[in-house]
Design a protein around this motif. Structure first.
Motif, PDB file in Angstrom:
ATOM      1  N   PHE A 122      36.721  29.849  27.913  1.00  0.00           N
ATOM      2  CA  PHE A 122      37.422  29.054  28.912  1.00  0.00           C
ATOM      3  C   PHE A 122      38.247  29.985  29.803  1.00  0.00           C
ATOM      4  O   PHE A 122      38.813  30.966  29.338  1.00  0.00           O
ATOM      5  N   GLY A 123      38.299  29.642  31.083  1.00  0.00           N
ATOM      6  CA  GLY A 123      39.101  30.415  32.020  1.00  0.00           C
ATOM      7  C   GLY A 123      38.336  30.989  33.192  1.00  0.00           C
ATOM      8  O   GLY A 123      38.940  31.531  34.105  1.00  0.00           O
ATOM      9  N   ASP A 158      42.530  19.724  41.002  1.00  0.00           N
ATOM     10  CA  ASP A 158      43.880  19.986  40.502  1.00  0.00           C
ATOM     11  C   ASP A 158      43.906  20.377  39.031  1.00  0.00           C
ATOM     12  O   ASP A 158      44.897  20.140  38.330  1.00  0.00           O
ATOM     13  N   SER A 159      42.837  21.014  38.558  1.00  0.00           N
ATOM     14  CA  SER A 159      42.819  21.523  37.191  1.00  0.00           C
ATOM     15  C   SER A 159      43.897  22.601  37.028  1.00  0.00           C
ATOM     16  O   SER A 159      44.310  23.228  38.015  1.00  0.00           O
ATOM     17  N   PRO A 160      44.344  22.853  35.807  1.00  0.00           N
ATOM     18  CA  PRO A 160      45.320  23.935  35.595  1.00  0.00           C
ATOM     19  C   PRO A 160      44.771  25.270  36.104  1.00  0.00           C
ATOM     20  O   PRO A 160      43.578  25.552  35.970  1.00  0.00           O
ATOM     21  N   THR A 161      45.648  26.103  36.681  1.00  0.00           N
ATOM     22  CA  THR A 161      45.188  27.367  37.259  1.00  0.00           C
ATOM     23  C   THR A 161      44.619  28.311  36.202  1.00  0.00           C
ATOM     24  O   THR A 161      43.804  29.167  36.524  1.00  0.00           O
ATOM     25  N   GLN A 189      36.768  26.779  40.699  1.00  0.00           N
ATOM     26  CA  GLN A 189      35.442  26.191  40.531  1.00  0.00           C
ATOM     27  C   GLN A 189      34.496  26.817  41.556  1.00  0.00           C
ATOM     28  O   GLN A 189      34.145  26.223  42.571  1.00  0.00           O
ATOM     29  N   PHE A 190      34.083  28.046  41.221  1.00  0.00           N
ATOM     30  CA  PHE A 190      33.295  28.853  42.162  1.00  0.00           C
ATOM     31  C   PHE A 190      31.821  28.510  42.171  1.00  0.00           C
ATOM     32  O   PHE A 190      31.076  28.933  43.065  1.00  0.00           O
ATOM     33  N   TYR A 205      45.293  31.863  40.231  1.00  0.00           N
ATOM     34  CA  TYR A 205      44.202  31.374  39.383  1.00  0.00           C
ATOM     35  C   TYR A 205      43.650  32.477  38.475  1.00  0.00           C
ATOM     36  O   TYR A 205      43.544  33.635  38.877  1.00  0.00           O
ATOM     37  N   SER A 206      43.258  32.079  37.285  1.00  0.00           N
ATOM     38  CA  SER A 206      42.551  32.982  36.390  1.00  0.00           C
ATOM     39  C   SER A 206      41.225  33.416  37.015  1.00  0.00           C
ATOM     40  O   SER A 206      40.526  32.623  37.643  1.00  0.00           O
ATOM     41  N   GLY A 207      40.879  34.692  36.840  1.00  0.00           N
ATOM     42  CA  GLY A 207      39.524  35.153  37.126  1.00  0.00           C
ATOM     43  C   GLY A 207      39.204  35.527  38.552  1.00  0.00           C
ATOM     44  O   GLY A 207      38.104  36.023  38.814  1.00  0.00           O
TER      45      GLY A 207
END
Length: 278
Positions: free
Chosen positions: A13-14, A259-262, A267-268, A218-220
């Motif tokens: 996840f992430g 608006d998902s948690p960062t 969502q690439f 954001y992560s990633g």
């Protein structure tokens, strides 16, 4: 098809590390060959996660790929768990790096002025040595400070954008001079205008393009950025072209994220078509 050995962790996840690099490189027409450094149930910013360190398995990849006579057009290193993994990476480079191999080093060591728990002084010295073997390095501001001995706190005292960006460019030039690599300091946020940019420096030039900042981290996104860069370079793009594509792709991904948690990342997936070779 060109191949990139991706030495990174796998976080379920992430949307980061290998789960970012594999789809990006694949859609760009480059085969990603993962060498996982660790397997995590979720990336380490989640409040709870399990991490399986794969240090002991790395020599098996080197040995088996050597038996296959594997060759790589690019090598991309990211998160490592400690000094021993860096020693395995040096062995990997001795085995597989050629004069024409593109080596991108993302020196993952910290963020927001703080170092990650695994970083030691010896590991920092090893990371400095690794960056000197790189074609491209993509540190954030904190990692750039570690690599150059610059005070992060002093940088944050600049209140005007011009002085701050001049200081960042100077630090990037220090890195370029010491490593002979092309340097991109990622995620540079200006104190006044609140724009975000990636500062590119080579022996000939320094440049950056300010973009709107939405006050979210954001992560990633750094992993997506680095993946697009090495994929583009293997398609013979110039560095400015590679950076522009990476920035456009990530901006579109951010704009298309709900608006998902960062910590869940951007969502690439819906924007991967932007990376198809033309």
């Amino acid at each position: 098809m060109k191949k990139v050995a991706v030495i990174q962790d796998l976080s379920s996840f992430g949307r980061c590390s290998l789960t970012a690099a594999i789809p990006v490189l694949s859609v760009m027409g480059v085969q990603p060959c993962p060498l996982p450094t660790a397997v995590l149930t979720a990336q380490s910013e989640y409040p709870s996660y399990y991490c399986e360190d794969l240090t002991a398995h790395m020599p098996h990849y080197i040995k088996e790929w050597q038996r296959m006579n594997a060759q790589f057009d690019g090598i991309y290193t990211g998160y490592v768990t400690g000094e021993e993994q860096l020693q395995h990476i040096f062995h990997f480079l001795q085995t597989f790096q050629r004069d024409d191999t593109v080596l991108l080093v993302d020196p993952v060591m910290g963020d927001n002025g703080e170092h990650y728990p695994m970083l030691t002084e010896r590991m920092l010295q090893h990371m400095k040595e690794l960056t000197k073997r790189a074609t491209i390095i993509t540190p954030n501001i904190t990692e750039s400070c570690f690599l150059t001995g610059t005070s992060y706190d002093k940088l944050q005292r600049y209140s005007d954008d011009t002085s701050y960006m001049d200081a960042i460019i100077h630090m990037a030039q220090q890195l370029a001079d010491s490593t002979k690599a092309q340097v991109v300091i990622t995620g540079v946020l200006t104190p006044q205008a609140r724009t975000i940019q990636n500062v590119y420096v080579s022996s000939e030039t320094a440049s950056y393009t300010p973009r709107r900042y939405n006050d979210k981290s954001y992560s990633g996104t750094g992993d997506l950025f680095a993946s697009v860069i090495i994929g583009s370079m293997l398609q013979r793009a110039t560095m400015p072209q590679a950076i522009a594509l990476a920035e456009q792709f990530i901006e579109a991904a951010i704009n298309g994220t709900d608006d998902s948690p960062t910590i869940a990342g951007v969502q690439f997936e819906k924007q991967l078509h932007m990376l198809l070779p033309r």
